[in-house]
Enzyme design. Sequence first.
Site, PDB file in Angstrom:
ATOM      1  NE  ARG A 155      -3.895   0.534   1.850  1.00  0.00           N
ATOM      2  CZ  ARG A 155      -5.132   0.574   2.353  1.00  0.00           C
ATOM      3  NH1 ARG A 155      -5.394   1.288   3.427  1.00  0.00           N
ATOM      4  NH2 ARG A 155      -6.115  -0.114   1.779  1.00  0.00           N
ATOM      5  CG  HIS A 198      -8.289  -0.028  -3.272  1.00  0.00           C
ATOM      6  ND1 HIS A 198      -7.482  -1.089  -2.937  1.00  0.00           N
ATOM      7  CD2 HIS A 198      -8.976   0.294  -2.135  1.00  0.00           C
ATOM      8  CE1 HIS A 198      -7.665  -1.397  -1.657  1.00  0.00           C
ATOM      9  NE2 HIS A 198      -8.559  -0.567  -1.153  1.00  0.00           N
ATOM     10  CD  GLN A 223     -12.916  -1.846  -1.529  1.00  0.00           C
ATOM     11  OE1 GLN A 223     -12.124  -1.753  -0.601  1.00  0.00           O
ATOM     12  NE2 GLN A 223     -14.113  -2.376  -1.366  1.00  0.00           N
ATOM     13  CG  ASP A 235     -13.369   6.242  -1.340  1.00  0.00           C
ATOM     14  OD1 ASP A 235     -13.456   6.050  -0.111  1.00  0.00           O
ATOM     15  OD2 ASP A 235     -12.276   6.229  -1.947  1.00  0.00           O
ATOM     16  CB  CYS A 281     -13.881   1.107  -0.578  1.00  0.00           C
ATOM     17  SG  CYS A 281     -13.293   2.787  -0.309  1.00  0.00           S
ATOM     18  NE  ARG A 337     -10.276  -5.395  -0.121  1.00  0.00           N
ATOM     19  CZ  ARG A 337      -9.536  -4.402   0.384  1.00  0.00           C
ATOM     20  NH1 ARG A 337     -10.132  -3.362   0.944  1.00  0.00           N
ATOM     21  NH2 ARG A 337      -8.223  -4.415   0.290  1.00  0.00           N
TER      22      ARG A 337
HETATM   23  N1  NVA Z   1      -9.765   6.759  -1.493  1.00  0.00           N
HETATM   24  C1  NVA Z   1      -9.416   6.243  -0.185  1.00  0.00           C
HETATM   25  C2  NVA Z   1      -9.616   4.773  -0.158  1.00  0.00           C
HETATM   26  C3  NVA Z   1      -9.319   4.137   1.190  1.00  0.00           C
HETATM   27  C4  NVA Z   1      -9.521   2.660   1.174  1.00  0.00           C
HETATM   28  C5  NVA Z   1      -7.971   6.625   0.120  1.00  0.00           C
HETATM   29  O1  NVA Z   1      -7.126   6.533  -0.789  1.00  0.00           O
HETATM   30  O2  NVA Z   1      -7.699   7.020   1.238  1.00  0.00           O
HETATM   31  N1   CP Z   2     -11.239  -0.273   1.873  1.00  0.00           N
HETATM   32  C1   CP Z   2      -9.999  -0.371   2.373  1.00  0.00           C
HETATM   33  O1   CP Z   2      -9.017  -0.595   1.671  1.00  0.00           O
HETATM   34  O2   CP Z   2      -9.944  -0.231   3.727  1.00  0.00           O
HETATM   35  P1   CP Z   2      -8.648  -0.114   4.625  1.00  0.00           P
HETATM   36  O3   CP Z   2      -8.048   1.235   4.371  1.00  0.00           O
HETATM   37  O4   CP Z   2      -9.139  -0.250   6.034  1.00  0.00           O
HETATM   38  O5   CP Z   2      -7.685  -1.204   4.254  1.00  0.00           O
END
Ligand code: NVA
Ligand code: CP
Length: 302
Positions: free
Chosen positions: A104, A131, A134, A219, A259, A288
Amino acid sequence: MAKTQFLTLNDLSAPVLFKVLERAHALKKSYQAREFSQTLKQHVLAMIFEKPSTRTRVSFEAGMTQLGGSAVFLSPTDTQLGRGEPLEDTARVLSEMVSAVMIRTDDHNKLERFAKAATIPVVNGLSDKCHPCQLLADLQTMQERFGDVRNLRVAWIGDGNNVCQTYLEAANIFEFDLTVATPATYKPEPEWIEKANGRARFVDSPEEAVEGAQVVATDVWTSMGQEDEIDDRLLAFNGYQITPALLDSAAKDVCFLHCLPAHEGEEISKNLFADRRTNSVWSQAGNRLHAQKALLEHLING
Ligand code: NVA
Ligand code: CP
């Protein structure tokens, strides 16, 4: 070990993605019956998180354990990555020790650099661009609800962010019809719009996008790392909140997806999760686990 990466959905062909989803449904049934197969016995997944996570971390770690393997959590602050060891060197070292790596990151280029140097599968656990894990869970959730997702009417409301960009990619692969409502200055990047290959249309008004939609997805308005922009974003996204009234103009059996984590009072109205039309977000989160187990089996075992 074969090196297949999963940095974007398009790294796997449509038939393979459908097979992964088919396996995800089977793995969910086994999980519900408390039957665990040991398909990844003794395999180890390394997980590098440059940003916080609940779902991604727990689903990958639990998934590896349930399949007979294990996962190692690595944060830049307590590995040599945080002290400047090059990503490429880290990729080569981890390739000698584990079966796959999940990352990540705030910068999709880092994923690409890592994957180029690694000799094992690399999985995108969220980047600034997309993502894909997801979307596997979201697709599994849509299939559970509707069976065939082809020509499904899907509306995306809010920020044209990493998750929205993955919906664009998915619309082409899974052949659903996507309508995106974002403020003019928060549209997805042109190269991601192209990935929809004509399956997406863009409108300004959330009401227009949601009209008759079978799936409504959103989101957060401020993604991780954008916290400095929150004031501007709150202003820009005013009017893009998902409310029960907005869902009233969707299809009667609408499936609401988010998500998570969600911000009540921002992209969703207070207590929206008390509305039964949003129940699917919990199975979406749970999926997931199943979708990523299927993905890992495919990437590691082939
Ligand atoms: N768009 C959000 C998704 C988190 C799972 C982010 O990048 O923070
Ligand atoms: N949706 C998602 O990726 O959640 P987290 O940030 O908790 O991993």
